[in-house]
Write a protein that holds these residues in place. Sequence first.
Motif, mmCIF file in Angstrom:
data_model
loop_
_atom_site.group_PDB
_atom_site.id
_atom_site.type_symbol
_atom_site.label_atom_id
_atom_site.label_comp_id
_atom_site.label_asym_id
_atom_site.label_seq_id
_atom_site.Cartn_x
_atom_site.Cartn_y
_atom_site.Cartn_z
ATOM 1 N N SER A 134 0.822 -1.207 0.000
ATOM 2 C CA SER A 134 0.000 0.000 0.000
ATOM 3 C C SER A 134 0.861 1.263 0.000
ATOM 4 N N ARG A 135 1.898 1.268 0.842
ATOM 5 C CA ARG A 135 2.826 2.419 0.883
ATOM 6 C C ARG A 135 3.543 2.593 -0.447
ATOM 7 N N MET A 136 4.050 1.488 -0.985
ATOM 8 C CA MET A 136 4.775 1.523 -2.253
ATOM 9 C C MET A 136 3.881 2.074 -3.364
ATOM 10 N N ARG A 137 2.648 1.590 -3.416
ATOM 11 C CA ARG A 137 1.704 2.023 -4.436
ATOM 12 C C ARG A 137 1.373 3.504 -4.264
ATOM 13 N N ALA A 138 1.164 3.937 -3.013
ATOM 14 C CA ALA A 138 0.810 5.334 -2.742
ATOM 15 C C ALA A 138 1.965 6.279 -3.050
ATOM 16 N N GLU A 139 3.176 5.878 -2.698
ATOM 17 C CA GLU A 139 4.339 6.747 -2.872
ATOM 18 C C GLU A 139 4.914 6.725 -4.284
ATOM 19 N N LYS A 140 4.865 5.554 -4.937
ATOM 20 C CA LYS A 140 5.563 5.423 -6.219
ATOM 21 C C LYS A 140 4.677 4.988 -7.380
ATOM 22 N N GLY A 141 3.456 4.563 -7.090
ATOM 23 C CA GLY A 141 2.511 4.192 -8.136
ATOM 24 C C GLY A 141 2.497 2.707 -8.464
ATOM 25 N N ALA A 142 1.413 2.299 -9.109
ATOM 26 C CA ALA A 142 1.240 0.900 -9.481
ATOM 27 C C ALA A 142 2.311 0.441 -10.466
ATOM 28 N N GLY A 143 2.745 1.332 -11.350
ATOM 29 C CA GLY A 143 3.787 0.983 -12.312
ATOM 30 C C GLY A 143 5.072 0.562 -11.628
ATOM 31 N N TYR A 144 5.396 1.216 -10.544
ATOM 32 C CA TYR A 144 6.590 0.869 -9.775
ATOM 33 C C TYR A 144 6.464 -0.546 -9.215
ATOM 34 N N VAL A 145 5.291 -0.893 -8.701
ATOM 35 C CA VAL A 145 5.059 -2.229 -8.160
ATOM 36 C C VAL A 145 5.173 -3.263 -9.285
ATOM 37 N N LEU A 146 4.575 -2.970 -10.426
ATOM 38 C CA LEU A 146 4.665 -3.897 -11.561
ATOM 39 C C LEU A 146 6.119 -4.145 -11.956
ATOM 40 N N GLN A 147 6.919 -3.095 -11.945
ATOM 41 C CA GLN A 147 8.317 -3.234 -12.359
ATOM 42 C C GLN A 147 9.192 -3.886 -11.295
ATOM 43 N N ASN A 148 8.999 -3.539 -10.039
ATOM 44 C CA ASN A 148 9.925 -3.952 -8.989
ATOM 45 C C ASN A 148 9.483 -5.161 -8.174
ATOM 46 N N VAL A 149 8.221 -5.512 -8.236
ATOM 47 C CA VAL A 149 7.727 -6.690 -7.531
ATOM 48 C C VAL A 149 7.389 -7.788 -8.543
#
Length: 180
Positions: A134-149
């Motif tokens: 939730s923090r990652m998504r809020a701070e960096k966006g869903a695209g960041y999660v797709l790329q880094n997770v």
Amino acid sequence: FYTYNAANGTVSYLGALLGLTYIAQAARDPRVSDVLERVYIETGTALARKYGIPLAEQMEFAATSRAKLRDEIIVDTLERNARDPLRKLGPDDRLVGPARLALEYGVQPEGLATAIAAALLYESPGDPSAESLSRMRAEKGAGYVLQNVCMLMEGDALYALVTEKLGELRAKGWLRAGRI
């Protein structure tokens, strides 16, 4: 592994997104079961092609999975099944792994991408992984999660499809305000 875990992840994350509580309740909800059917077909077709299994045989196996998820005698919570979303969004785990396999074998993973989008939005106070997501998504966006997770790059077909499904979930009114 992919058949049952992809189905379980689909039911868990879509059910949680819709505010449901139990696996059987979510598996019986028409909004979830429509996506679940696509997940079984996508995963089953890819597995049948990869391993040379007759598709009918694979779909019989999927039917046993569906029956278990819909069984109201088995009282199991979505929260228990959805916990640790960062691990479950990994590139070879229950949703991204089968979606990548589907693409590899010429299957468009529409249902799987919808489930991945729902998993990206999962929230559960008290679950450290969900809080981190939730923090990652809020701070960096869903695209960041797709790329880094999920390890999906912006030009990847699956990255684009999941992004599209996030928009569809929003358009259907399945997202609470401020989620994405």
